[in-house]
Every structure is written in C-alpha cells, then in structure tokens.
Design an enzyme around this catalytic site. Structure first.
Site, PDB file in Angstrom:
ATOM      1  N   ARG A 144      94.845 -74.229  25.107  1.00 60.53           N
ATOM      2  CA  ARG A 144      93.606 -74.807  24.582  1.00 60.53           C
ATOM      3  C   ARG A 144      93.708 -76.329  24.468  1.00 60.53           C
ATOM      4  NH1 ARG A 144      89.612 -76.738  23.821  1.00 60.53           N
ATOM      5  NH2 ARG A 144      87.965 -76.370  22.286  1.00 60.53           N
ATOM      6  N   ASP A 149      82.559 -66.575  25.999  1.00 60.62           N
ATOM      7  CA  ASP A 149      81.898 -66.779  24.715  1.00 60.62           C
ATOM      8  C   ASP A 149      80.479 -66.248  24.803  1.00 60.62           C
ATOM      9  OD1 ASP A 149      82.352 -68.405  22.015  1.00 60.62           O
ATOM     10  OD2 ASP A 149      80.273 -68.696  22.635  1.00 60.62           O
ATOM     11  N   ARG A 209      89.278 -60.460  19.848  1.00 59.66           N
ATOM     12  CA  ARG A 209      89.921 -61.773  19.735  1.00 59.66           C
ATOM     13  C   ARG A 209      91.433 -61.690  19.897  1.00 59.66           C
ATOM     14  NH1 ARG A 209      86.402 -64.612  14.844  1.00 59.66           N
ATOM     15  NH2 ARG A 209      84.439 -64.714  15.999  1.00 59.66           N
ATOM     16  N   TYR A 225      71.501 -67.728  16.964  1.00 52.62           N
ATOM     17  CA  TYR A 225      72.096 -69.039  17.255  1.00 52.62           C
ATOM     18  C   TYR A 225      71.064 -69.961  17.909  1.00 52.62           C
ATOM     19  CZ  TYR A 225      76.878 -67.318  16.416  1.00 52.62           C
ATOM     20  OH  TYR A 225      78.028 -66.818  15.850  1.00 52.62           O
ATOM     21  N   ARG A 272      93.532 -67.777  19.090  1.00 53.12           N
ATOM     22  CA  ARG A 272      94.235 -68.762  18.276  1.00 53.12           C
ATOM     23  C   ARG A 272      95.450 -68.239  17.536  1.00 53.12           C
ATOM     24  NH1 ARG A 272      89.033 -70.550  15.058  1.00 53.12           N
ATOM     25  NH2 ARG A 272      88.682 -68.318  15.329  1.00 53.12           N
TER      26      ARG A 272
END
Length: 343
Positions: free
Chosen positions: A40, A77, A27, A152, A31
């Site tokens: 973003r 992703d 990562r 998921y 962010r």
C-alpha cells in the site's frame, strides 16, 4: 471437474453439508498484513491501487500465501462504480472515502454502458489471480449493493446514513431512478467479473440496518433480486452470496425472497436464524465477531467451536460478521483458521 476436486466453497454454495466448513474472511486482504502495508505504501492513491491489476492481484493473493484459506476475494472497493459513472470519488488519509456532489441521475444513466469498460482493470485482476490460484481454492468477485452505494453517493461519505434515509423518503422517484442506474451498472460489472474468472459473486449491503419493512423491500430486496435476474439473463450462473448487514429481523425475509445461494450473517445472527435459512434450502455464511478475532484467547476458541457446532449440520461457510480489523494479530487469524480447518 469431479465433485472431490471442486473448490470447497463452491460445494457449500451448491448446498452440500461438508465435513468442515470452507473458511475465508471479509477484508482478509488488507491492513492486518505487514506485506499489504508495504504494498500500500508503494501504491500511492488508493483508487489507482484498485485499478492496477498487478498490485491488486498481489494484494488479493497475499493472504492466500500466508493462510490455508478456501477462497480469495478480489481486491477492489465498492465505490469504484460511482466513480465509473462520473461522480468524483477520492480517499482522505485516515478518514476514508469522500464523494463529490451527486450528478444528475440522467447524467449517471448516460454513463452506464461506458462504466463497465472503465472497470475493466478489475476483470484483469481477477484473470491474473485465477491463473495463479490453486484450482481447489475459489475466487470471489463482489460489488456494493445499490442502497449502500447510493448512501455514499447521496451523503458524500460513509459515516452517517440518516441523510440518505431522509432523501429516500423525500425524493422517492429520484432514489428509485438512482437505484435503477446502480442495478444496471452493478449487474454489468458482475457479469464482467464472472467472465473474468470470479467463481462466486457477493453483494455487500453494508448499510441495511434501521430500515422499515416496506423500505427494506423497496431498496434492498427488489434491487438485489433485479441484479441477480439481469446477471442470469446474461447467461451467467455463478452463485451469489448476499450480505444484508445489520438487517436484523429482515434477514429471514431476505433469505426467502432474494434468489441468492447463500446469505452472509452478521455478528448478531442467532443460531436459530441460521438453521432456519439452511432449512429453507440456502447456505449460510458467518458470523464470528471481528472484535473477538482481534481479542483472541479462550473466548475466541469457544466461539469458533460454537459456531461450527450450531451450523455445521447444514451447508455452512465460516467467516466473520464484519471485516478483519487492521490491528488484528496475525496469530489470532492463524489460530482461528487452524481451528476450523485442522491445518
């Protein structure tokens, strides 16, 4: 390419013990960077962002411009595969991924061949990044491992895994069929990534914890092995990093059984476990606590030094035990990389 000009990450994955470990962070594109947050905000829908090669390449390259990292990892992703197979996937602001009802396994299987084409934008992103990235810096492609992606798909979100484990026990044939679909689609996806410029491939088994030994064998070790065998059968020799996060006592067995070149270790990994894996002929990666990276201070410096001291006697890649947290101060990232690289 001479050995001296070969990317440091590839040298470590080939089993070299280097003067200092290569460093990159899970990562690292994301962010914690203000330039990412600005990008973003312009991108709109997250999945559309991942499928926009120009924007995704920019997100991949942002940390490479800011920090002297040894490798970039493509911005994508792990849930792009279920979407490519026909399951509804979307992201709720502030809450994370959501997935629609699991389609019949036969319907998913019918979409395997088409799924790779639906993921071609990620290949274009890789090609764009490789063209811009300096030759001494490696480019990493990745996919979510089948069990993690299946959790998921079964549960419709990522906050709980109990329902997926219960499903695995109650519906063994259905789960095995779903894993077979994910093995095939993931192998094809990774072959495409390698042919598009990825020099390393990583399998993220984010939800490997709390599995009994027999279940771990069935839903982690066997699918990982099958993916790598399929990738190799396609003529791709790109090195693999496997990350069975949270697997605890199962990690040594994973390292011994799965034909990866490196095992990524999470925060709980002991010094002895890392050295055991190195002694078995494999590279290790990890395992700084991302909370400590966020906290900073003397404890961060001491832990960075300790990790290097305990594992730099064999092939080692410096990384985190989990991804960079969004509120991690940039100066802590800079300080850690400088401590590892001297730059």
């Amino acid at each position: 390419m001479s050995e001296s000009s070969k990317p440091r990450l590839l040298r470590a994955l080939a089993g070299e013990t280097l003067d200092r470990p290569p460093v990159w962070f899970m990562r690292q594109a994301g962010r914690s960077l203000p330039e990412y947050r600005e990008l973003r905000a312009r991108a709109g829908d997250f999945i559309a962002f991942c499928h926009n090669p120009e924007m995704a390449a920019e997100a991949t390259l942002q940390p490479m411009r800011r920090f002297p990292l040894d490798a970039a990892i493509v911005f994508a992703d792990i849930l792009l595969i279920p979407r490519a197979l026909g399951q509804d996937v979307w992201f709720e602001a502030g809450e994370g991924p959501r997935l629609g009802e699991l389609p019949p396994i036969e319907a998913l299987a019918d979409q395997i061949e088409a799924s790779t084409g639906r993921l071609s934008a990620i290949g274009e992103t890789l090609s764009r990044v490789r063209a811009e990235l300096e030759p001494e810096r490696a480019l990493i492609g990745f996919a979510g491992a089948p069990w993690t992606v299946a959790t998921y798909m079964i549960e419709g979100r990522g906050s709980q895994r109990e329902a997926a484990r219960a499903y695995a026990y109650k519906n063994p044939e259905k789960l095995d069929a779903l894993l077979d679909v994910l093995v095939e689609s993931t192998a094809r996806y990774l072959v495409m990534q390698a042919r598009s410029g990825a020099q390393v491939l990583k399998l993220f088994e984010s939800w490997a914890e709390s599995l009994a030994e027999d279940m771990f064998e069935r839903i982690v070790i066997a699918p990982h092995t099958a993916i790598i065998e399929k990738v190799r059968a396609a003529g791709v020799d790109t090195p693999f990093i496997g990350f069975p996060r949270g697997a605890g006592a199962q990690v040594a067995n994973y390292a011994a059984r799965v034909p990866v070149q490196a095992v990524a270790l999470d925060t709980q990994a002991t010094a002895a476990l890392g050295r055991q894996i190195q002694a078995g002929g494999k590279t290790i990666q990890g395992a700084l606590d991302n909370l400590l990276l966020r906290a900073g201070g003397p404890a961060l410096d001491a832990r960075v030094d300790a990790l290097i001291e305990q594992w730099n006697g064999g092939p080692y890649i410096f990384n985190l035990g989990h991804g960079v947290m969004p509120d991690t101060p940039i100066e802590h990232i800079e300080r850690t990389i400088r401590r590892v690289t001297g730059k």
